[in-house]
Design a protein around this motif. Structure first.
Motif, PDB file in Angstrom:
ATOM      1  N   VAL A  61       0.830  -1.199   0.000  1.00 53.57           N
ATOM      2  CA  VAL A  61       0.000   0.000   0.000  1.00 53.57           C
ATOM      3  C   VAL A  61       0.865   1.250   0.000  1.00 53.57           C
ATOM      4  CG1 VAL A  61      -1.822   1.270   1.201  1.00 53.57           C
ATOM      5  CG2 VAL A  61      -1.783  -1.238   1.288  1.00 53.57           C
ATOM      6  N   LYS A  62       0.616   2.145  -0.949  1.00 49.54           N
ATOM      7  CA  LYS A  62       1.320   3.418  -1.032  1.00 49.54           C
ATOM      8  C   LYS A  62       0.304   4.552  -0.898  1.00 49.54           C
ATOM      9  CE  LYS A  62       5.238   1.414  -1.830  1.00 49.54           C
ATOM     10  NZ  LYS A  62       6.293   1.388  -0.773  1.00 49.54           N
ATOM     11  N   THR A  63       0.399   5.311   0.170  1.00 44.05           N
ATOM     12  CA  THR A  63      -0.544   6.403   0.393  1.00 44.05           C
ATOM     13  C   THR A  63       0.056   7.681  -0.185  1.00 44.05           C
ATOM     14  OG1 THR A  63      -1.211   5.271   2.418  1.00 44.05           O
ATOM     15  CG2 THR A  63      -2.027   7.502   2.113  1.00 44.05           C
ATOM     16  N   ILE A  64       0.004   7.763  -1.499  1.00 45.69           N
ATOM     17  CA  ILE A  64       0.552   8.904  -2.229  1.00 45.69           C
ATOM     18  C   ILE A  64      -0.396   9.260  -3.372  1.00 45.69           C
ATOM     19  CG2 ILE A  64       2.966   8.485  -1.673  1.00 45.69           C
ATOM     20  CD1 ILE A  64       3.261   6.975  -4.250  1.00 45.69           C
ATOM     21  N   SER A  65      -0.253  10.477  -3.870  1.00 48.15           N
ATOM     22  CA  SER A  65      -1.157  10.962  -4.911  1.00 48.15           C
ATOM     23  C   SER A  65      -0.473  11.012  -6.271  1.00 48.15           C
ATOM     24  CB  SER A  65      -1.683  12.353  -4.554  1.00 48.15           C
ATOM     25  OG  SER A  65      -2.439  12.307  -3.362  1.00 48.15           O
ATOM     26  N   THR A  66      -1.285  11.081  -7.300  1.00 45.24           N
ATOM     27  CA  THR A  66      -0.801  11.257  -8.657  1.00 45.24           C
ATOM     28  C   THR A  66       0.050  12.516  -8.777  1.00 45.24           C
ATOM     29  OG1 THR A  66      -1.515  11.724 -10.927  1.00 45.24           O
ATOM     30  CG2 THR A  66      -2.979  12.412  -9.183  1.00 45.24           C
ATOM     31  N   ARG A  67       0.909  12.539  -9.791  1.00 41.91           N
ATOM     32  CA  ARG A  67       1.713  13.742 -10.046  1.00 41.91           C
ATOM     33  C   ARG A  67       0.983  14.762 -10.913  1.00 41.91           C
ATOM     34  NH1 ARG A  67       7.709  12.862 -12.018  1.00 41.91           N
ATOM     35  NH2 ARG A  67       6.755  11.512 -13.599  1.00 41.91           N
ATOM     36  N   ALA A  68      -0.265  14.512 -11.214  1.00 40.08           N
ATOM     37  CA  ALA A  68      -1.004  15.395 -12.121  1.00 40.08           C
ATOM     38  C   ALA A  68      -1.086  16.825 -11.607  1.00 40.08           C
ATOM     39  CB  ALA A  68      -2.410  14.841 -12.365  1.00 40.08           C
ATOM     40  N   LYS A  69      -1.010  17.029 -10.294  1.00 36.34           N
ATOM     41  CA  LYS A  69      -1.177  18.374  -9.737  1.00 36.34           C
ATOM     42  C   LYS A  69       0.135  19.043  -9.357  1.00 36.34           C
ATOM     43  CE  LYS A  69      -5.906  18.073  -8.024  1.00 36.34           C
ATOM     44  NZ  LYS A  69      -6.809  18.337  -6.885  1.00 36.34           N
ATOM     45  N   VAL A  70       1.255  18.356  -9.549  1.00 36.59           N
ATOM     46  CA  VAL A  70       2.538  18.969  -9.223  1.00 36.59           C
ATOM     47  C   VAL A  70       3.067  19.676 -10.470  1.00 36.59           C
ATOM     48  CG1 VAL A  70       3.027  17.205  -7.514  1.00 36.59           C
ATOM     49  CG2 VAL A  70       3.855  16.893  -9.838  1.00 36.59           C
ATOM     50  N   PRO A  71       4.122  20.475 -10.345  1.00 33.10           N
ATOM     51  CA  PRO A  71       4.608  21.224 -11.508  1.00 33.10           C
ATOM     52  C   PRO A  71       4.868  20.382 -12.750  1.00 33.10           C
ATOM     53  CG  PRO A  71       5.625  22.053  -9.520  1.00 33.10           C
ATOM     54  CD  PRO A  71       4.813  20.856  -9.112  1.00 33.10           C
ATOM     55  N   VAL A 101      -1.138  -1.046  -4.411  1.00 28.12           N
ATOM     56  CA  VAL A 101      -2.346  -0.257  -4.189  1.00 28.12           C
ATOM     57  C   VAL A 101      -1.949   1.168  -3.821  1.00 28.12           C
ATOM     58  CG1 VAL A 101      -4.440   0.019  -2.808  1.00 28.12           C
ATOM     59  CG2 VAL A 101      -3.637  -2.279  -3.402  1.00 28.12           C
ATOM     60  N   PHE A 102      -2.554   2.142  -4.490  1.00 26.49           N
ATOM     61  CA  PHE A 102      -2.281   3.553  -4.224  1.00 26.49           C
ATOM     62  C   PHE A 102      -3.521   4.203  -3.616  1.00 26.49           C
ATOM     63  CE2 PHE A 102       0.553   2.218  -7.577  1.00 26.49           C
ATOM     64  CZ  PHE A 102       1.773   2.767  -7.196  1.00 26.49           C
ATOM     65  N   VAL A 103      -3.337   4.841  -2.473  1.00 24.16           N
ATOM     66  CA  VAL A 103      -4.416   5.587  -1.817  1.00 24.16           C
ATOM     67  C   VAL A 103      -4.170   7.060  -2.118  1.00 24.16           C
ATOM     68  CG1 VAL A 103      -5.591   6.071   0.358  1.00 24.16           C
ATOM     69  CG2 VAL A 103      -4.539   3.824  -0.015  1.00 24.16           C
ATOM     70  N   ASP A 104      -5.005   7.637  -2.969  1.00 28.94           N
ATOM     71  CA  ASP A 104      -4.785   8.963  -3.545  1.00 28.94           C
ATOM     72  C   ASP A 104      -5.812   9.956  -3.004  1.00 28.94           C
ATOM     73  OD1 ASP A 104      -4.649  11.212  -5.241  1.00 28.94           O
ATOM     74  OD2 ASP A 104      -4.004   9.993  -6.945  1.00 28.94           O
ATOM     75  N   SER A 105      -5.356  10.847  -2.126  1.00 30.39           N
ATOM     76  CA  SER A 105      -6.281  11.817  -1.523  1.00 30.39           C
ATOM     77  C   SER A 105      -6.666  12.929  -2.492  1.00 30.39           C
ATOM     78  CB  SER A 105      -5.660  12.420  -0.253  1.00 30.39           C
ATOM     79  OG  SER A 105      -4.449  13.089  -0.550  1.00 30.39           O
ATOM     80  N   HIS A 106      -5.843  13.198  -3.509  1.00 31.87           N
ATOM     81  CA  HIS A 106      -6.168  14.237  -4.488  1.00 31.87           C
ATOM     82  C   HIS A 106      -7.296  13.791  -5.411  1.00 31.87           C
ATOM     83  CE1 HIS A 106      -2.014  16.444  -4.100  1.00 31.87           C
ATOM     84  NE2 HIS A 106      -2.811  16.614  -3.063  1.00 31.87           N
ATOM     85  N   LEU A 107      -7.167  12.583  -5.943  1.00 34.69           N
ATOM     86  CA  LEU A 107      -8.225  12.046  -6.806  1.00 34.69           C
ATOM     87  C   LEU A 107      -9.371  11.444  -5.988  1.00 34.69           C
ATOM     88  CD1 LEU A 107      -6.251  10.281  -9.694  1.00 34.69           C
ATOM     89  CD2 LEU A 107      -7.213  12.583  -9.640  1.00 34.69           C
ATOM     90  N   LYS A 108      -9.154  11.340  -4.683  1.00 41.81           N
ATOM     91  CA  LYS A 108     -10.144  10.738  -3.774  1.00 41.81           C
ATOM     92  C   LYS A 108     -10.490   9.314  -4.231  1.00 41.81           C
ATOM     93  CE  LYS A 108     -12.312  15.137  -2.433  1.00 41.81           C
ATOM     94  NZ  LYS A 108     -11.439  16.016  -3.217  1.00 41.81           N
ATOM     95  N   GLU A 109      -9.443   8.541  -4.430  1.00 45.92           N
ATOM     96  CA  GLU A 109      -9.644   7.208  -4.983  1.00 45.92           C
ATOM     97  C   GLU A 109      -8.542   6.252  -4.534  1.00 45.92           C
ATOM     98  OE1 GLU A 109     -10.164   5.124  -9.416  1.00 45.92           O
ATOM     99  OE2 GLU A 109      -9.801   7.283  -9.225  1.00 45.92           O
ATOM    100  N   ILE A 110      -8.906   4.981  -4.423  1.00 49.45           N
ATOM    101  CA  ILE A 110      -7.937   3.912  -4.224  1.00 49.45           C
ATOM    102  C   ILE A 110      -7.884   3.124  -5.522  1.00 49.45           C
ATOM    103  CG2 ILE A 110      -7.361   1.817  -2.941  1.00 49.45           C
ATOM    104  CD1 ILE A 110      -8.834   2.945  -0.542  1.00 49.45           C
ATOM    105  N   TYR A 111      -6.686   2.953  -6.052  1.00 49.19           N
ATOM    106  CA  TYR A 111      -6.530   2.232  -7.315  1.00 49.19           C
ATOM    107  C   TYR A 111      -5.223   1.451  -7.288  1.00 49.19           C
ATOM    108  CZ  TYR A 111      -3.945   6.595  -8.141  1.00 49.19           C
ATOM    109  OH  TYR A 111      -3.103   7.670  -8.023  1.00 49.19           O
ATOM    110  N   GLY A 112      -4.995   0.611  -8.287  1.00 49.91           N
ATOM    111  CA  GLY A 112      -3.757  -0.144  -8.341  1.00 49.91           C
ATOM    112  C   GLY A 112      -3.818  -1.245  -9.368  1.00 49.91           C
ATOM    113  N   ASN A 113      -2.824  -2.134  -9.320  1.00 47.64           N
ATOM    114  CA  ASN A 113      -2.811  -3.266 -10.235  1.00 47.64           C
ATOM    115  C   ASN A 113      -1.685  -4.214  -9.840  1.00 47.64           C
ATOM    116  OD1 ASN A 113      -3.551  -4.916 -12.390  1.00 47.64           O
ATOM    117  ND2 ASN A 113      -3.705  -3.193 -13.811  1.00 47.64           N
ATOM    118  N   LYS A 114      -1.689  -5.381 -10.465  1.00 48.26           N
ATOM    119  CA  LYS A 114      -0.604  -6.333 -10.246  1.00 48.26           C
ATOM    120  C   LYS A 114       0.675  -5.778 -10.848  1.00 48.26           C
ATOM    121  CE  LYS A 114      -3.456 -10.520 -10.145  1.00 48.26           C
ATOM    122  NZ  LYS A 114      -3.744 -11.828 -10.793  1.00 48.26           N
ATOM    123  N   LEU A 115       1.788  -6.123 -10.225  1.00 51.07           N
ATOM    124  CA  LEU A 115       3.080  -5.640 -10.687  1.00 51.07           C
ATOM    125  C   LEU A 115       3.333  -6.026 -12.139  1.00 51.07           C
ATOM    126  CD1 LEU A 115       5.394  -4.058  -9.402  1.00 51.07           C
ATOM    127  CD2 LEU A 115       6.504  -6.242  -8.891  1.00 51.07           C
TER     128      LEU A 115
END
Length: 203
Positions: A61-71, A101-115
């Protein structure tokens, strides 16, 4: 007594993300998650066993957000290259699939996939440019000094966070996270670069 790491914003936010994922796994009713004990470093976050005892799966589990909102504005998210290599080793040595699994507070979503799905070569057209994935970039904050990024189009939706859940995650602000990094070598250079980039972009 807890370690210094257990007092950081990074740890607290990650712990909350793992709790949310545990709840979703249990609610789905197909797997039972087993967590490490002792509060020490561990090879992965969860070992999940199917209720019929026929299937095992590692969940990280990685509690991080997409880079879509960073520079940089990239439609992706990622993990440290060292951790990626560790998960590949676990998967290949024990023949157990690893699910990120990514827990993304910016997109307000949990998503992920197999490696195996995330590491497939993928091209994404973004802002008129072709981005090739997996994408590896240097980053002093990462274990191993690099981060490997995966495109959001290769993620599968798991759960839509409620406003309350997303808000709880957002309480662990970027400012607090950056305070966790101040002791690391290279922080000043990273902070200056981040400030310069922010002045050139408005996302």
């Amino acid at each position: 007594m807890g370690s210094r790491f257990e007092e950081t914003v990074m740890f607290k936010k990650g712990h909350l993300g793992e709790f949310l994922v545990d709840c979703k796994i249990l609610q789905a009713g197909k797997f039972i998650p087993y967590a490490p004990v002792g509060g020490r470093a561990h090879p992965f976050d969860r070992l999940c066993a199917s209720k019929n005892k026929k299937n095992l799966m590692v969940v990280e589990v990685k509690t991080i957000s997409t880079r879509a909102k960073v520079p940089y504005g990239y439609p992706d998210t990622g993990i440290s290259i060292k951790h990626y290599e560790d998960y590949l080793h676990v998967q290949e040595k024990y023949n157990i699939p690893v699910f990120l699994v990514f827990v993304d507070s910016h997109l307000k979503e949990i998503y992920g996939n197999k490696l195996d799905e995330l590491k497939k070569e993928t091209s994404v057209i973004h802002r008129g440019k072709t981005l090739s994935y997996p994408r590896i970039e240097s980053n002093f904050t990462a274990v191993g000094g690099k981060i490997i990024y995966f495109p959001l189009i290769n993620m599968t939706h798991i759960y839509k966070l409620t406003e309350e859940e997303a808000g709880d995650l957002e309480r662990f602000s970027n400012y607090g996270y950056e305070k966790d990094l101040e002791h690391k070598k290279g922080y000043d250079e990273w902070a200056k670069k981040k400030e310069t980039l922010s002045s050139h972009y408005s996302f």
